[in-house]
Design a protein around this motif. Structure first.
Motif, PDB file in Angstrom:
ATOM      1  N   ALA A  60       0.819  -1.211   0.000  1.00  0.00           N
ATOM      2  CA  ALA A  60       0.000   0.000   0.000  1.00  0.00           C
ATOM      3  C   ALA A  60       0.857   1.267   0.000  1.00  0.00           C
ATOM      4  CB  ALA A  60      -0.929  -0.018   1.216  1.00  0.00           C
ATOM      5  N   PRO A  61       1.808   1.378  -0.938  1.00  0.00           N
ATOM      6  CA  PRO A  61       2.640   2.586  -0.949  1.00  0.00           C
ATOM      7  C   PRO A  61       1.850   3.833  -1.351  1.00  0.00           C
ATOM      8  CG  PRO A  61       3.148   1.201  -2.843  1.00  0.00           C
ATOM      9  CD  PRO A  61       2.170   0.446  -2.001  1.00  0.00           C
ATOM     10  N   VAL A  62       2.179   4.938  -0.699  1.00  0.00           N
ATOM     11  CA  VAL A  62       1.567   6.230  -1.005  1.00  0.00           C
ATOM     12  C   VAL A  62       2.706   7.236  -1.141  1.00  0.00           C
ATOM     13  CG1 VAL A  62       0.043   8.061  -0.163  1.00  0.00           C
ATOM     14  CG2 VAL A  62      -0.498   5.664   0.339  1.00  0.00           C
ATOM     15  N   ALA A  63       2.708   8.004  -2.199  1.00  0.00           N
ATOM     16  CA  ALA A  63       3.774   8.984  -2.430  1.00  0.00           C
ATOM     17  C   ALA A  63       3.528  10.222  -1.570  1.00  0.00           C
ATOM     18  CB  ALA A  63       3.843   9.347  -3.905  1.00  0.00           C
ATOM     19  N   ASP A  64       3.816  10.100  -0.263  1.00  0.00           N
ATOM     20  CA  ASP A  64       3.533  11.207   0.655  1.00  0.00           C
ATOM     21  C   ASP A  64       4.668  11.468   1.649  1.00  0.00           C
ATOM     22  OD1 ASP A  64       3.358   9.019   2.316  1.00  0.00           O
ATOM     23  OD2 ASP A  64       1.313   9.403   2.955  1.00  0.00           O
ATOM     24  N   ASP A  65       5.834  10.936   1.401  1.00  0.00           N
ATOM     25  CA  ASP A  65       6.999  11.123   2.281  1.00  0.00           C
ATOM     26  C   ASP A  65       6.826  10.475   3.655  1.00  0.00           C
ATOM     27  OD1 ASP A  65       8.499  12.493   0.379  1.00  0.00           O
ATOM     28  OD2 ASP A  65       7.653  14.426   0.965  1.00  0.00           O
ATOM     29  N   ARG A  66       5.818   9.645   3.819  1.00  0.00           N
ATOM     30  CA  ARG A  66       5.666   8.886   5.057  1.00  0.00           C
ATOM     31  C   ARG A  66       5.847   7.413   4.717  1.00  0.00           C
ATOM     32  NH1 ARG A  66       0.168  11.340   7.377  1.00  0.00           N
ATOM     33  NH2 ARG A  66      -0.087  11.924   5.227  1.00  0.00           N
ATOM     34  N   PRO A  67       6.430   6.635   5.633  1.00  0.00           N
ATOM     35  CA  PRO A  67       6.679   5.221   5.344  1.00  0.00           C
ATOM     36  C   PRO A  67       5.380   4.417   5.284  1.00  0.00           C
ATOM     37  CG  PRO A  67       7.299   5.753   7.610  1.00  0.00           C
ATOM     38  CD  PRO A  67       6.907   7.040   6.955  1.00  0.00           C
ATOM     39  N   ASP A  68       5.249   3.618   4.224  1.00  0.00           N
ATOM     40  CA  ASP A  68       4.050   2.804   4.015  1.00  0.00           C
ATOM     41  C   ASP A  68       4.441   1.382   3.637  1.00  0.00           C
ATOM     42  OD1 ASP A  68       2.087   5.042   4.089  1.00  0.00           O
ATOM     43  OD2 ASP A  68       3.111   5.653   2.243  1.00  0.00           O
ATOM     44  N   PRO A  69       3.577   0.403   3.936  1.00  0.00           N
ATOM     45  CA  PRO A  69       3.836  -0.962   3.473  1.00  0.00           C
ATOM     46  C   PRO A  69       3.993  -0.996   1.955  1.00  0.00           C
ATOM     47  CG  PRO A  69       2.073  -0.948   5.092  1.00  0.00           C
ATOM     48  CD  PRO A  69       2.362   0.505   4.746  1.00  0.00           C
ATOM     49  N   GLY A  70       4.996  -1.740   1.506  1.00  0.00           N
ATOM     50  CA  GLY A  70       5.305  -1.820   0.092  1.00  0.00           C
ATOM     51  C   GLY A  70       6.510  -0.974  -0.278  1.00  0.00           C
ATOM     52  N   GLU A  71       6.945  -0.136   0.650  1.00  0.00           N
ATOM     53  CA  GLU A  71       8.097   0.726   0.406  1.00  0.00           C
ATOM     54  C   GLU A  71       9.341   0.178   1.102  1.00  0.00           C
ATOM     55  OE1 GLU A  71       5.541   4.866   0.098  1.00  0.00           O
ATOM     56  OE2 GLU A  71       6.834   4.560   1.825  1.00  0.00           O
ATOM     57  N   ILE A  72      10.470   0.460   0.510  1.00  0.00           N
ATOM     58  CA  ILE A  72      11.743   0.125   1.135  1.00  0.00           C
ATOM     59  C   ILE A  72      12.299   1.414   1.709  1.00  0.00           C
ATOM     60  CG2 ILE A  72      14.099  -0.681   0.757  1.00  0.00           C
ATOM     61  CD1 ILE A  72      12.923  -2.512  -1.447  1.00  0.00           C
ATOM     62  N   VAL A  73      12.601   1.374   2.997  1.00  0.00           N
ATOM     63  CA  VAL A  73      13.111   2.544   3.713  1.00  0.00           C
ATOM     64  C   VAL A  73      14.429   2.185   4.391  1.00  0.00           C
ATOM     65  CG1 VAL A  73      10.786   3.444   4.116  1.00  0.00           C
ATOM     66  CG2 VAL A  73      11.854   1.994   5.849  1.00  0.00           C
ATOM     67  N   TRP A  74      15.170   3.198   4.746  1.00  0.00           N
ATOM     68  CA  TRP A  74      16.393   3.011   5.528  1.00  0.00           C
ATOM     69  C   TRP A  74      16.094   3.394   6.959  1.00  0.00           C
ATOM     70  CZ3 TRP A  74      21.325   1.385   4.061  1.00  0.00           C
ATOM     71  CH2 TRP A  74      21.438   1.048   2.710  1.00  0.00           C
ATOM     72  N   THR A  75      16.483   2.516   7.895  1.00  0.00           N
ATOM     73  CA  THR A  75      16.200   2.752   9.300  1.00  0.00           C
ATOM     74  C   THR A  75      17.126   1.927  10.171  1.00  0.00           C
ATOM     75  OG1 THR A  75      14.408   2.840  10.938  1.00  0.00           O
ATOM     76  CG2 THR A  75      14.448   0.933   9.467  1.00  0.00           C
ATOM     77  N   TRP A  76      17.069   2.168  11.452  1.00  0.00           N
ATOM     78  CA  TRP A  76      17.841   1.399  12.421  1.00  0.00           C
ATOM     79  C   TRP A  76      17.153   0.052  12.628  1.00  0.00           C
ATOM     80  CZ3 TRP A  76      16.946  -0.653  17.310  1.00  0.00           C
ATOM     81  CH2 TRP A  76      18.084  -1.020  18.033  1.00  0.00           C
ATOM     82  N   VAL A  77      17.933  -1.038  12.544  1.00  0.00           N
ATOM     83  CA  VAL A  77      17.408  -2.385  12.747  1.00  0.00           C
ATOM     84  C   VAL A  77      18.234  -3.046  13.854  1.00  0.00           C
ATOM     85  CG1 VAL A  77      17.060  -4.662  11.700  1.00  0.00           C
ATOM     86  CG2 VAL A  77      16.649  -2.595  10.358  1.00  0.00           C
ATOM     87  N   PRO A  78      17.563  -3.556  14.895  1.00  0.00           N
ATOM     88  CA  PRO A  78      18.308  -4.195  15.986  1.00  0.00           C
ATOM     89  C   PRO A  78      18.894  -5.537  15.560  1.00  0.00           C
ATOM     90  CG  PRO A  78      15.962  -4.448  16.334  1.00  0.00           C
ATOM     91  CD  PRO A  78      16.127  -3.572  15.121  1.00  0.00           C
ATOM     92  N   TYR A  79      20.037  -5.872  16.142  1.00  0.00           N
ATOM     93  CA  TYR A  79      20.616  -7.198  15.920  1.00  0.00           C
ATOM     94  C   TYR A  79      19.748  -8.230  16.623  1.00  0.00           C
ATOM     95  CZ  TYR A  79      24.897  -4.815  14.424  1.00  0.00           C
ATOM     96  OH  TYR A  79      25.809  -4.032  13.771  1.00  0.00           O
ATOM     97  N   GLU A  80      19.673  -9.425  16.057  1.00  0.00           N
ATOM     98  CA  GLU A  80      18.864 -10.490  16.662  1.00  0.00           C
ATOM     99  C   GLU A  80      19.374 -10.893  18.037  1.00  0.00           C
ATOM    100  OE1 GLU A  80      17.152 -13.725  13.930  1.00  0.00           O
ATOM    101  OE2 GLU A  80      18.969 -12.994  12.909  1.00  0.00           O
ATOM    102  N   GLU A  81      20.686 -10.927  18.183  1.00  0.00           N
ATOM    103  CA  GLU A  81      21.272 -11.420  19.427  1.00  0.00           C
ATOM    104  C   GLU A  81      21.331 -10.365  20.530  1.00  0.00           C
ATOM    105  OE1 GLU A  81      24.377  -9.905  16.638  1.00  0.00           O
ATOM    106  OE2 GLU A  81      22.797 -11.385  16.417  1.00  0.00           O
ATOM    107  N   ASP A  82      21.102  -9.085  20.192  1.00  0.00           N
ATOM    108  CA  ASP A  82      21.164  -8.016  21.184  1.00  0.00           C
ATOM    109  C   ASP A  82      20.363  -6.833  20.670  1.00  0.00           C
ATOM    110  OD1 ASP A  82      21.738  -6.024  23.007  1.00  0.00           O
ATOM    111  OD2 ASP A  82      23.919  -6.137  22.764  1.00  0.00           O
ATOM    112  N   TYR A  83      19.106  -6.714  21.124  1.00  0.00           N
ATOM    113  CA  TYR A  83      18.223  -5.664  20.622  1.00  0.00           C
ATOM    114  C   TYR A  83      18.696  -4.260  20.977  1.00  0.00           C
ATOM    115  CZ  TYR A  83      14.722  -9.277  19.607  1.00  0.00           C
ATOM    116  OH  TYR A  83      14.049 -10.356  19.117  1.00  0.00           O
TER     117      TYR A  83
END
Length: 156
Positions: A35-58
């Motif tokens: 459901a991507p929407v061209a509105d500068d807000r993150p939506d499902p279907g879009e690929i964004v860059w963000t902080w992702v926690p490691y599995e072994e240490d959140y």
């Protein structure tokens, strides 16, 4: 900043989860939504860059691309991406319970490298920590990822 955008930002900040309160990876039922929407807000279907926690240490993690697939309350749900080719070590990855789907290249990677999406791990993403939108994944590619994600989570 336009008044409506400022109101949206304030609303998001008032209800946003904090990184220190990361509740862990999402383990509920998974039904990816495009459901991507061209509105500068993150939506499902879009690929964004963000902080992702490691599995072994959140408490630790790194900035990386993520394919958004839905929501869990105030959190976004996403699948981590990599430019590493896991076809070469597919047996090892499978033995570790990791499943990857090739999605090719797109605007999310400035170097134009082909990417893979990890469909067995669903991470929660704080919307306020999304650093930049990369691109919307095509509906066709998203459908391939969605099928693999559903299959992977049905097996558990």
């Amino acid at each position: 900043m336009p008044r409506g955008r400022l109101r949206d930002l304030l609303s998001l900040l008032l209800r946003r989860p904090t990184a220190t309160a990361y509740p862990g990876d999402y383990t509920g039922s998974v039904d990816p939504v495009w459901a991507p929407v061209a509105d500068d807000r993150p939506d499902p279907g879009e690929i964004v860059w963000t902080w992702v926690p490691y599995e072994e240490d959140y408490s630790r993690g790194k900035d990386r691309p993520v394919l958004l697939i839905g929501r869990d309350g105030a959190w976004l749900l996403g699948l981590p991406l990599t430019s590493k080719d896991h076809d070469r070590d597919a047996a090892q990855e499978a033995a570790l319970g990791r499943t990857w789907v090739d999605i090719g290249s797109g605007g999310w990677d400035r170097a134009g490298r082909p990417s893979e999406v990890r469909v067995d791990r669903v991470v929660r993403i704080d919307p306020a920590r999304v650093r930049r939108a990369g691109a919307a994944l095509s509906a066709e590619r998203f459908a391939q990822v969605a099928r693999a994600t559903r299959a992977c989570h049905r097996e558990r």
